[in-house]
Design a protein around this motif. Structure first.
Motif, PDB file in Angstrom:
ATOM      1  N   ASP A  25       0.728  -0.970   0.054  1.00 56.26           N
ATOM      2  CA  ASP A  25       0.182   0.212   0.023  1.00 56.26           C
ATOM      3  C   ASP A  25       0.712   1.088   0.252  1.00 56.26           C
ATOM      4  O   ASP A  25       0.849   2.458  -1.121  1.00 56.26           O
ATOM      5  N   SER A  45       2.658   1.786  -3.640  1.00 50.81           N
ATOM      6  CA  SER A  45       1.492   1.822  -4.232  1.00 50.81           C
ATOM      7  C   SER A  45       0.853   3.264  -4.448  1.00 50.81           C
ATOM      8  O   SER A  45       0.787   4.520  -5.127  1.00 50.81           O
ATOM      9  N   GLY A 105      -4.295  -0.585  -5.489  1.00 52.47           N
ATOM     10  CA  GLY A 105      -2.510  -0.893  -5.660  1.00 52.47           C
ATOM     11  C   GLY A 105      -2.705  -1.361  -7.194  1.00 52.47           C
ATOM     12  O   GLY A 105      -3.134  -0.880  -7.760  1.00 52.47           O
TER      13      GLY A 105
END
Length: 101
Positions: free
Chosen positions: A25, A28, A66
């Motif tokens: 995360d 991303s 993502g």
């Protein structure tokens, strides 16, 4: 823009199985900030990556907020990687300047 992260190889079954590593995360989110300077369409992000001793060029696929890093057979087979294996990825997002048109 360079990243190093670890993730698990996942298999996405379809007419032919595809293998990916999910980009974490935090990474991303960083990629999303520069996505407009990196994408060449459809939201895919070109990258250079290394898994083990294998260096390769590919594109991240956007998925569920993502990104997924595809792992072709040419990347997986030299290291014997399969679904469920944990890998470390070194990855560089290929940025380009604003397009003039």
């Amino acid at each position: 823009m360079e990243f190093v992260f670890s993730g698990r190889v996942i298999e996405w079954r379809g007419p032919a199985p595809y293998y990916f590593v999910r980009v974490p995360d935090e990474e991303s989110a960083d990629i999303r900030e520069v996505a407009a300077m990196a994408t060449y369409g459809w939201g895919v992000i070109p990258v250079e990556a290394r898994v083990g001793e294998v260096e390769f060029a590919t594109s991240l696929f956007p998925r569920d907020g993502g990104y997924l890093l595809p792992l072709k057979a040419a990347v997986r087979k030299p290291s014997g990687l399969t679904a469920g294996d944990d890998v470390t990825v070194e990855m560089t997002v290929r940025l380009h300047g604003p397009r003039s048109g």
